[in-house]
Design a protein around this motif. Structure first.
Motif, PDB file in Angstrom:
ATOM      1  N   LEU A 126     -22.691  17.640  22.957  1.00 53.03           N
ATOM      2  CA  LEU A 126     -23.483  16.767  21.953  1.00 53.03           C
ATOM      3  C   LEU A 126     -22.740  16.616  20.550  1.00 53.03           C
ATOM      4  O   LEU A 126     -22.658  15.372  20.040  1.00 53.03           O
ATOM      5  N   LEU A 139     -23.369  13.198  19.009  1.00 54.90           N
ATOM      6  CA  LEU A 139     -24.649  12.476  19.302  1.00 54.90           C
ATOM      7  C   LEU A 139     -25.694  13.606  19.093  1.00 54.90           C
ATOM      8  O   LEU A 139     -26.959  13.152  19.312  1.00 54.90           O
ATOM      9  N   GLU A 145     -28.548  12.235  17.223  1.00 55.86           N
ATOM     10  CA  GLU A 145     -29.251  11.300  17.596  1.00 55.86           C
ATOM     11  C   GLU A 145     -30.156  11.508  18.775  1.00 55.86           C
ATOM     12  O   GLU A 145     -30.889  10.745  19.483  1.00 55.86           O
ATOM     13  N   VAL A 146     -30.276  12.741  19.292  1.00 54.00           N
ATOM     14  CA  VAL A 146     -31.314  13.263  20.432  1.00 54.00           C
ATOM     15  C   VAL A 146     -32.632  13.264  19.779  1.00 54.00           C
ATOM     16  O   VAL A 146     -32.851  13.928  18.812  1.00 54.00           O
ATOM     17  N   GLU A 147     -33.614  13.012  20.579  1.00 54.39           N
ATOM     18  CA  GLU A 147     -35.094  12.679  20.262  1.00 54.39           C
ATOM     19  C   GLU A 147     -35.893  13.515  21.400  1.00 54.39           C
ATOM     20  O   GLU A 147     -36.961  14.316  21.180  1.00 54.39           O
ATOM     21  N   ALA A 150     -30.102  14.461  27.726  1.00 57.54           N
ATOM     22  CA  ALA A 150     -30.654  14.283  26.431  1.00 57.54           C
ATOM     23  C   ALA A 150     -31.002  12.761  26.199  1.00 57.54           C
ATOM     24  O   ALA A 150     -30.279  11.977  26.597  1.00 57.54           O
ATOM     25  N   LEU A 168     -31.488   9.662  23.813  1.00 65.67           N
ATOM     26  CA  LEU A 168     -31.061   9.425  22.386  1.00 65.67           C
ATOM     27  C   LEU A 168     -32.050   8.215  21.541  1.00 65.67           C
ATOM     28  O   LEU A 168     -32.969   7.682  22.455  1.00 65.67           O
ATOM     29  N   THR A 169     -31.941   8.344  20.323  1.00 67.34           N
ATOM     30  CA  THR A 169     -32.882   7.117  19.675  1.00 67.34           C
ATOM     31  C   THR A 169     -32.206   5.925  20.128  1.00 67.34           C
ATOM     32  O   THR A 169     -33.001   4.865  19.685  1.00 67.34           O
ATOM     33  N   THR A 170     -30.985   5.783  20.497  1.00 65.42           N
ATOM     34  CA  THR A 170     -30.586   4.519  20.719  1.00 65.42           C
ATOM     35  C   THR A 170     -31.158   4.090  22.063  1.00 65.42           C
ATOM     36  O   THR A 170     -31.045   2.763  22.802  1.00 65.42           O
TER      37      THR A 170
END
Length: 475
Positions: free
Chosen positions: A37, A42, A45-47, A135, A137-139
């Motif tokens: 990550l 990234l 960016e992980v949520e 994971a 991500l926010t994307t």
């Protein structure tokens, strides 16, 4: 095709118990995923994180601390240096506060009950010990990797293999027992000397020696700590620790203040058969009681079998005058090569081959090392390894309650005693008349592993695990 190249420090790793395949391996896998990550930029960016455990990791994961290891690895902790006294409070915080610091840097919400998923009825084809990290991500995208813990703390990422690491030019490449014998007979070098020459491809001799002695330091500290720690092992079986009481009985009131004076106190008690036998058992019990208590140990070649080699080495130190740096380095170097041969030609994973792959291999390693240190020839060294494994063939892995306690702890005492017996047999024998070679027994062990029912491969679905009520005391 690239050959697998294994160093002394691949076979012997410093880590935290209770299992190399179920604790140390998943811990390293979690670290590698977190590093992926980071390398992919990234991490921040992980949520959300989902962790999927398959096969043996699911079935005996709780008992082996797989959940704990993964969460610590995801949090950026390292098993070589992390304070073992901080394990429980760290995990308690993650569970109660439902938050996880990825890589020790990025906080996310994490639910132990919902985000850590045990897939008891699912296995992946490559290896029974599998874990997938997902994971989100926010994307809105997801990043996923699967890892296999293949035994002894070795980890393989899905799509890769053991040999996909930087290759070096080894002066004595060894894939099987015949290769080792060839180099020994061609050069006249001892097994340990062949190993030390190969290690030069990775680092200087001084660095190798220093690191081997660091590993021995962990071994001796673990043994000493285990012989002075009472109480009960964690996990719910209420198994009492025995090494401390045995140590107190055997030492007979003789005083000591540290490891070195303890060894002198042991020697002062004599060398009768029963006395020596009891000490070998005490050494092995001590290490594996520490291992079962999430203590720091050295995989040798696994955590479940971590007590065999230290016990035989302590026997050599206390009763055979082996307490010199040179002899300790020789012992560990020689043992490592036998472990490498089994890793390449068969397996050191109980989830693949049952306990023959752990206690059997560790006993073979210890037998070979003791034989060389006692002056045995190269053929006698390999004969000792063969004898030890020959009499562990078919040994099942059936831990009660999925814990590395019953029968695992006592099995280390058996493996240590068999190693010493195998060494003595080899030293009193003519290897030229041997009917079974080390290479043949490696092949046989692997064939046996393939034939063995999966319920005897670290699943707790058979054997003692299903025939002994968990409420019964250890016998």
């Amino acid at each position: 095709m690239q050959r697998e190249q294994i160093s002394v420090f691949d076979i012997f790793k410093i880590g935290i118990g209770p299992s190399s395949s179920h604790t140390l391996g998943p811990w390293r896998a979690a670290q590698q995923f977190t590093a992926s990550l980071m390398n992919s930029k990234l991490l921040y960016e992980v949520e959300q994180i989902k962790i999927l455990l398959y096969g043996s990791l699911a079935k005996t994961g709780i008992g082996h601390g797989t959940d704990i290891a993964i969460l610590l690895g995801m949090s950026g902790a390292d098993p070589v240096t992390f304070d073992v006294n901080a394990i429980t409070p760290t995990i308690d915080i993650i569970k109660t506060e439902q938050r996880l610091f990825l890589g020790g840097a990025h906080e996310i919400t994490f639910s132990y009950t919902e985000d850590l998923i045990f897939l008891y009825q699912e296995s992946l084809p490559f290896h029974p010990n599998a874990v997938t990290f997902q994971a989100f991500l926010t994307t809105g995208e997801a990043f996923s990797e699967t890892y296999y813990s293949v035994g002894g703390g070795f980890v393989v990422k899905d799509g890769e293999n053991d040999s996909e690491k930087e290759q070096v030019e080894l002066p004595f490449p060894i894939e099987k027992a015949g290769d080792l014998l060839h180099w020994c007979l061609t050069t006249g070098l001892k097994v340990s000397e062949v190993v030390m020459e190969n290690e030069l491809a990775w680092r200087t001799e001084a660095e190798t020696r220093e690191r081997i002695l660091q590993h021995f330091k962990v071994m001796k500290e673990c043994t000493f700590r285990g012989t002075h720690s009472g109480g009960f092992l964690p996990g719910g079986l209420n198994v009492g620790r025995r090494a401390a009481a045995l140590n107190k009985k055997l030492i007979g009131g003789r005083s000591y203040t540290d490891y070195e004076s303890w060894i002198e106190a042991i020697r002062a008690g004599g060398n009768s058969f029963n006395y020596t036998l009891d000490w070998v058992s005490c050494f092995a019990l001590a290490v594996n009681e520490e291992n079962a208590s999430f203590g720091r140990v050295v995989t040798a070649p696994t955590n479940g079998a971590a007590g065999v080699i230290p016990a035989v080495l302590q026997y050599y130190i206390a009763f055979c005058d082996g307490f010199t740096e040179e002899k300790i380095i020789q012992f560990i170097a020689c043992a490592s090569e036998i472990g490498c041969i089994f890793k390449k030609g068969a397996t050191i994973s109980a989830a693949m081959g049952g306990c023959q792959a752990e206690i059997g291999v560790s006993s073979a390693m210890a037998a070979a090392a003791l034989t060389e240190c006692l002056g045995g020839s190269q053929r006698q060294v390999m004969m000792a390894a063969e004898i030890a494994m020959e009499h562990h063939l078919g040994l099942t892995c059936d831990p009660i309650g999925g814990l590395v306690q019953i029968p695992c702890i006592e099995r280390n005492t058996m493996g240590a005693i068999k190693a010493i017996t195998a060494s003595q047999l080899a030293l009193q024998s003519n290897p030229d008349k041997a009917k079974v070679s080390l290479g043949a027994v490696v092949n046989t062990m692997w064939e046996t592993a393939l034939d063995m029912n999966s319920k005897y491969k670290e699943t707790s679905d058979g054997g003692l695990a299903t025939n002994i009520p968990i409420s019964l005391p250890e016998c």
